[in-house]
Design an enzyme around this catalytic site. Structure first.
Site, short mmCIF file in Angstrom:
data_model
loop_
_atom_site.label_atom_id
_atom_site.label_comp_id
_atom_site.label_asym_id
_atom_site.label_seq_id
_atom_site.Cartn_x
_atom_site.Cartn_y
_atom_site.Cartn_z
CB SER A 108 29.95 30.42 50.49
OG SER A 108 30.61 29.44 49.73
CD GLN A 129 29.38 31.03 45.77
OE1 GLN A 129 29.41 30.42 46.84
NE2 GLN A 129 29.89 30.53 44.66
CE1 TYR A 131 32.76 29.08 43.12
CE2 TYR A 131 32.47 28.28 45.35
CZ TYR A 131 33.12 29.10 44.44
OH TYR A 131 34.12 29.94 44.86
CB THR A 157 31.14 32.26 41.88
OG1 THR A 157 30.58 32.83 43.06
CG2 THR A 157 32.64 32.54 41.85
CE LYS A 233 32.13 36.92 45.10
NZ LYS A 233 33.26 35.98 44.98
CG HIS A 257 37.31 34.08 44.07
ND1 HIS A 257 36.30 33.40 43.43
CD2 HIS A 257 37.49 33.42 45.25
CE1 HIS A 257 35.91 32.38 44.17
NE2 HIS A 257 36.61 32.38 45.30
CG ASP A 288 34.39 41.11 45.96
OD1 ASP A 288 35.28 41.14 45.08
OD2 ASP A 288 33.75 40.08 46.20
C1 LIG Z 1 38.26 32.48 52.90
C2 LIG Z 1 37.54 32.91 51.68
C3 LIG Z 1 36.60 32.06 51.11
C4 LIG Z 1 35.91 32.45 49.98
N1 LIG Z 1 34.93 31.63 49.49
C5 LIG Z 1 34.20 32.06 48.43
C6 LIG Z 1 33.12 31.25 47.96
O1 LIG Z 1 32.81 30.22 48.52
N2 LIG Z 1 32.46 31.71 46.89
C7 LIG Z 1 32.76 32.88 46.24
O2 LIG Z 1 32.12 33.24 45.25
N3 LIG Z 1 33.76 33.67 46.70
C8 LIG Z 1 34.48 33.28 47.76
N4 LIG Z 1 35.47 34.10 48.24
C9 LIG Z 1 35.72 35.41 47.60
C10 LIG Z 1 34.87 36.51 48.29
O3 LIG Z 1 33.51 36.36 48.00
C11 LIG Z 1 35.28 37.91 47.85
O4 LIG Z 1 35.24 37.98 46.43
C12 LIG Z 1 36.65 38.36 48.33
O5 LIG Z 1 36.95 37.82 49.59
C13 LIG Z 1 36.70 39.88 48.39
O6 LIG Z 1 37.97 40.35 48.75
P1 LIG Z 1 38.39 40.76 50.25
O7 LIG Z 1 38.58 39.49 51.00
O8 LIG Z 1 39.65 41.51 50.04
O9 LIG Z 1 37.28 41.63 50.83
C14 LIG Z 1 36.18 33.71 49.37
C15 LIG Z 1 37.13 34.55 49.94
C16 LIG Z 1 37.80 34.17 51.08
C17 LIG Z 1 38.80 35.11 51.68
C1 LIG Z 2 35.91 24.79 46.88
C2 LIG Z 2 35.72 25.89 47.87
C3 LIG Z 2 35.98 27.21 47.26
C4 LIG Z 2 35.91 28.34 48.23
C5 LIG Z 2 36.43 29.56 47.60
O1 LIG Z 2 35.83 30.09 46.72
C6 LIG Z 2 37.69 30.13 48.03
O2 LIG Z 2 38.36 29.52 48.85
O3 LIG Z 2 38.04 31.20 47.52
#
Ligand SMILES: Cc1cc2nc3c(=O)[nH]c(=O)nc-3n(C[C@H](O)[C@H](O)[C@H](O)COP(=O)(O)O)c2cc1C
Ligand SMILES: CCCCC(=O)C(=O)O
Length: 377
Positions: A108, A129, A131, A157, A233, A257, A288
């Site tokens: 990330s 990834q 932003y 993303t 994504k 997400h 996902d």
């Molecule tokens: C704690 C947490 C932080 C995340 N941070 C990001 C991130 O920084 N960038 C991003 O594109 N997706 C982020 N996601 C989304 C994940 O990439 C992913 O799409 C999602 O967790 C998939 O679902 P699942 O948790 O049910 O497997 C985050 C998800 C979680 C749970």
């Molecule tokens: C600004 C941080 C974003 C992280 C993220 O994508 C999430 O928490 O789902």
């Protein structure tokens, strides 16, 4: 410890016991009513399997190829912010586990270890990834660093012009613990508590940094500053998937997400096939959201995915047992996929087909489509 864990889902309850409430809630929760969060799981349970029998399954192989990279299984690690909230070694420990499992990790933008540290942690294929920030020079610099550190693709993303409303974070007044860094964000925002307007610290940082004007022309911009393949994504329908292909995406990730952005969007597995059909094989489609079982992986592949990603299982595994926890989580999913393939009568990932699953609509209404022979009797 993860020794006694027998299924991926168990990591969540164990992580809850170990982690501070503020950090656990940030990982576990979804947006608003968490309708989509629940649906991401439930939608998998509505899909049924159609095994074929008397196939020689003495040798079953879960390996596959993603963007030209050979990996041990079609199961990869989604980007998640701030792995140090789970474990002091953070993304470095995750990277080692993913490397040992011979699969791909997406790091990330909002990681707690630097991308150079992660790159040095272990060999292996990794994607970065992105932003995109209002200040494009920062984003361009991140892309350059990712290239220099040997990352093999960018994952843009596209579902986060601002953060979704995660009410647990509001209640907890989510704040990053002082000993945990978020190097690609905090350097660029002023630490001014008064400016938070009651939102979580991350939401307020996202408000300050993320470029809400991001649009299709910026995919072209990104392509113009890098040679790395770009995966988009956060695509949730066929129309946007077609635009993504036209914009030159090298891959599409069907994602909501982890139900953390807009609540009441469909569970990802229910729209995967729409996206796969729209894309028509021009680029690989990944998914996902709610993948916790080998059967889930199998279902996604049967509906046309080229691979799946897991988010929360990685950070919960990390919270429970560090590198070993993530490794165990990935091993369990791989073993479950292999067993599912064996019992389904398929020997390799490319033999998994649409014939092997039926959706709720198909088993409730009978199905006269070409890929199933049965009709309602
Ligand atoms: C704690 C947490 C932080 C995340 N941070 C990001 C991130 O920084 N960038 C991003 O594109 N997706 C982020 N996601 C989304 C994940 O990439 C992913 O799409 C999602 O967790 C998939 O679902 P699942 O948790 O049910 O497997 C985050 C998800 C979680 C749970
Ligand atoms: C600004 C941080 C974003 C992280 C993220 O994508 C999430 O928490 O789902």
């Amino acid at each position: 410890m993860s020794k006694d864990v027998v299924k991926v889902d168990e990591f969540e309850a164990l992580a809850k016991k170990k982690m501070p409430k503020m950090a656990f809630d940030y990982y576990a929760s979804g947006a608003e009513d968490e309708y989509t969060l629940q649906q991401n799981r439930d939608a998998f349970s509505r899909i049924r399997l159609r095994p074929r029998i008397l196939v020689d399954v003495s040798s079953v192989n879960t390996s596959t190829t993603v963007l030209g990279f050979r990996i041990a299984m079609p199961i990869m690690v989604a980007p998640a912010a701030l792995h140090k909230l789970a474990h002091p070694e953070g993304e470095v420990a995750t990277a080692r586990a993913v490397s040992a499992a011979d699969t791909i990790m997406i790091l990330s933008t909002t990681s707690s270890c630097s991308m150079e540290e992660v790159a040095a942690a272990a060999p292996g294929v990794r994607f970065f990834q992105l932003y995109v920030y209002k200040d494009r020079q920062i984003s361009q610099h991140l892309v350059r660093r990712a290239e220099d550190a040997g990352f093999s693709a960018l994952v843009l993303t596209v579902d986060t012009p601002r953060l979704g409303r995660r009410e647990a974070d509001l209640k907890n007044n989510f704040t990053l613990p002082p000993h945990i860094a978020n190097p690609n964000m905090e350097a660029f925002v002023k630490h001014d508590k008064k400016e938070r307007n009651g939102s979580s610290m991350l939401a307020s940082w996202a408000d300050k940094l993320f470029d809400r004007s991001l649009s299709w022309k910026d995919v072209k911009w990104l392509k113009s500053i890098t040679k790395l393949p770009i995966i988009l994504k956060g695509i949730l329908n066929g129309e946007d998937a077609i635009l993504a292909v036209q914009a030159g995406a090298a891959g599409i990730m069907v994602s909501n997400h982890g139900a953390r952005q807009l609540d009441y969007v469909p569970p990802t597995i229910s729209i995967l096939e729409e996206v796969v059909k729209a894309v028509g094989g021009q680029v690989p489609v990944f998914v996902d959201g709610g993948i916790r079982r080998g059967t889930d992986v199998f279902k996604a592949l049967a509906l046309g995915a080229s691979g799946v990603f897991v988010g929360r299982p990685s950070v919960f595994g990390l919270a429970v047992d560090g590198e070993a926890g993530v490794k165990k989580m990935l091993e369990m999913l791989r073993d479950e996929l292999e067993r599912t393939m064996t019992l389904m009568g398929v020997c390799s990932v490319d033999q998994i087909s649409r014939h092997h699953v039926e959706t709720e609509h198909e088993y409730n209404n009978g199905c006269n489509c070409s890929h199933h022979m049965h009709s309602k009797l």
